[in-house]
Design an enzyme around this catalytic site. Structure first.
Site, PDB file in Angstrom:
ATOM      1  N   THR A  84     -10.837   7.608  25.708  1.00  0.00           N
ATOM      2  CA  THR A  84      -9.609   6.892  26.081  1.00  0.00           C
ATOM      3  C   THR A  84      -9.481   5.505  25.451  1.00  0.00           C
ATOM      4  O   THR A  84      -8.391   5.146  24.965  1.00  0.00           O
ATOM      5  CB  THR A  84      -9.496   6.796  27.611  1.00  0.00           C
ATOM      6  OG1 THR A  84      -9.523   8.116  28.170  1.00  0.00           O
ATOM      7  CG2 THR A  84      -8.193   6.114  28.017  1.00  0.00           C
ATOM      8  N   GLN A 105      -4.355  19.124  27.587  1.00  0.00           N
ATOM      9  CA  GLN A 105      -5.666  18.626  27.190  1.00  0.00           C
ATOM     10  C   GLN A 105      -5.685  17.112  27.356  1.00  0.00           C
ATOM     11  O   GLN A 105      -4.654  16.444  27.277  1.00  0.00           O
ATOM     12  CB  GLN A 105      -5.945  19.026  25.736  1.00  0.00           C
ATOM     13  CG  GLN A 105      -7.396  18.912  25.334  1.00  0.00           C
ATOM     14  CD  GLN A 105      -7.681  17.699  24.481  1.00  0.00           C
ATOM     15  OE1 GLN A 105      -6.865  16.789  24.381  1.00  0.00           O
ATOM     16  NE2 GLN A 105      -8.829  17.673  23.844  1.00  0.00           N
ATOM     17  N   HIS A 106      -6.866  16.539  27.575  1.00  0.00           N
ATOM     18  CA  HIS A 106      -6.967  15.116  27.875  1.00  0.00           C
ATOM     19  C   HIS A 106      -6.276  14.242  26.825  1.00  0.00           C
ATOM     20  O   HIS A 106      -5.478  13.366  27.167  1.00  0.00           O
ATOM     21  CB  HIS A 106      -8.437  14.700  27.987  1.00  0.00           C
ATOM     22  CG  HIS A 106      -8.627  13.222  28.114  1.00  0.00           C
ATOM     23  ND1 HIS A 106      -8.857  12.403  27.032  1.00  0.00           N
ATOM     24  CD2 HIS A 106      -8.594  12.411  29.189  1.00  0.00           C
ATOM     25  CE1 HIS A 106      -8.947  11.151  27.435  1.00  0.00           C
ATOM     26  NE2 HIS A 106      -8.799  11.137  28.743  1.00  0.00           N
ATOM     27  N   GLY A 107      -6.584  14.478  25.555  1.00  0.00           N
ATOM     28  CA  GLY A 107      -5.999  13.664  24.506  1.00  0.00           C
ATOM     29  C   GLY A 107      -4.483  13.760  24.461  1.00  0.00           C
ATOM     30  O   GLY A 107      -3.792  12.781  24.157  1.00  0.00           O
ATOM     31  N   ILE A 164      -3.038  11.563  27.382  1.00  0.00           N
ATOM     32  CA  ILE A 164      -3.149  10.133  27.089  1.00  0.00           C
ATOM     33  C   ILE A 164      -2.179   9.739  25.976  1.00  0.00           C
ATOM     34  O   ILE A 164      -1.555   8.678  26.030  1.00  0.00           O
ATOM     35  CB  ILE A 164      -4.590   9.772  26.691  1.00  0.00           C
ATOM     36  CG1 ILE A 164      -5.555  10.098  27.827  1.00  0.00           C
ATOM     37  CG2 ILE A 164      -4.682   8.291  26.335  1.00  0.00           C
ATOM     38  CD1 ILE A 164      -5.264   9.380  29.121  1.00  0.00           C
TER      39      ILE A 164
END
Length: 222
Positions: free
Chosen positions: A159, A177-179, A182
């Protein structure tokens, strides 16, 4: 009025939502430190080869090992790590395997794109140009302001890098997905599902990331 009252309450109390996660991290850290201390003792006794081998044992095996100094820990560790060792040569796992074991590697194909354009999934809208920085781990090398982050995938430890990056290109991951999450929160163009992105794109390549169309183009700087 009622709206301001409730908005102030939410703003004041929302931080407590993260407290259980924080306490979970603290507890896991305490448990990890305790496990490492046990591992150090086993290394000193000559029962395991390195401290981290303790994490190849489950809690019941560790408890039994503390009671029985003759328990063969190396054989237990070998049995636990063998399945992992057998697939260490696999660098790129297939996206899909059907019920018959057939590996399916789907590739997006567009007729109206320039040759050399890398195709993926549009994840976070916007278009940006910048120099690429290929990373296999979050702290492998510095990511400078405006550079395009190129990675196989990301997770929460990545992050802080999103503060500097101008755009994101990933090989693996969908909209949740996390990316991807963010990138949308930070308003950064992002394309995912770009096969072999970390191999095809090199550090310093000038690329254009189109998070609306899901394309990555190499730009010739004249």
């Amino acid at each position: 009025n009622a709206f301001v009252h409730h908005a102030n309450n939410i703003q004041s109390l929302l931080g407590y939502r993260e407290h259980p996660k924080y306490m979970l991290v603290v507890i896991i850290d305490r448990m990890r430190r305790h496990a490492l201390n046990i591992g150090k003792a086993f290394v000193a006794e000559g029962r395991i080869d390195c401290v981290d081998d303790i994490f190849a044992l489950d809690i019941f095996q560790v408890t039994e090992a503390q009671k029985d100094p003759k328990l063969d820990l190396r054989s237990l560790i070998s049995a636990a790590t063998d399945p992992v060792e057998r697939v260490t040569h696999v660098k790129s796992w297939p996206v899909m395997i059907d019920s018959r074991g057939k590996i399916i590697r789907g590739q997006r194909k567009d007729k109206d794109v320039e040759d050399g354009t890398l195709l993926g999934d549009p994840i976070s809208p916007g278009v940006v140009r910048g120099k690429a920085k290929v990373l296999h781990s979050p702290y492998e090398k510095p990511l400078l302001s405006g550079e395009i982050l190129v990675a196989r995938h990301t997770e929460p430890s990545w992050t802080p890098l999103f503060i500097n990056t101008g755009g994101v290109v990933m090989e693996v991951g969908g909209p949740m997905q996390h990316g991807a999450i963010i990138a949308r929160e930070y308003g950064i163009p992002c394309v995912s599902g770009v096969e072999d992105a970390t191999r095809l794109i090199k550090d310093g390549d000038l690329v254009e990331v189109d998070g609306s169309e899901g394309t990555v183009k190499f730009v010739v700087d004249n």
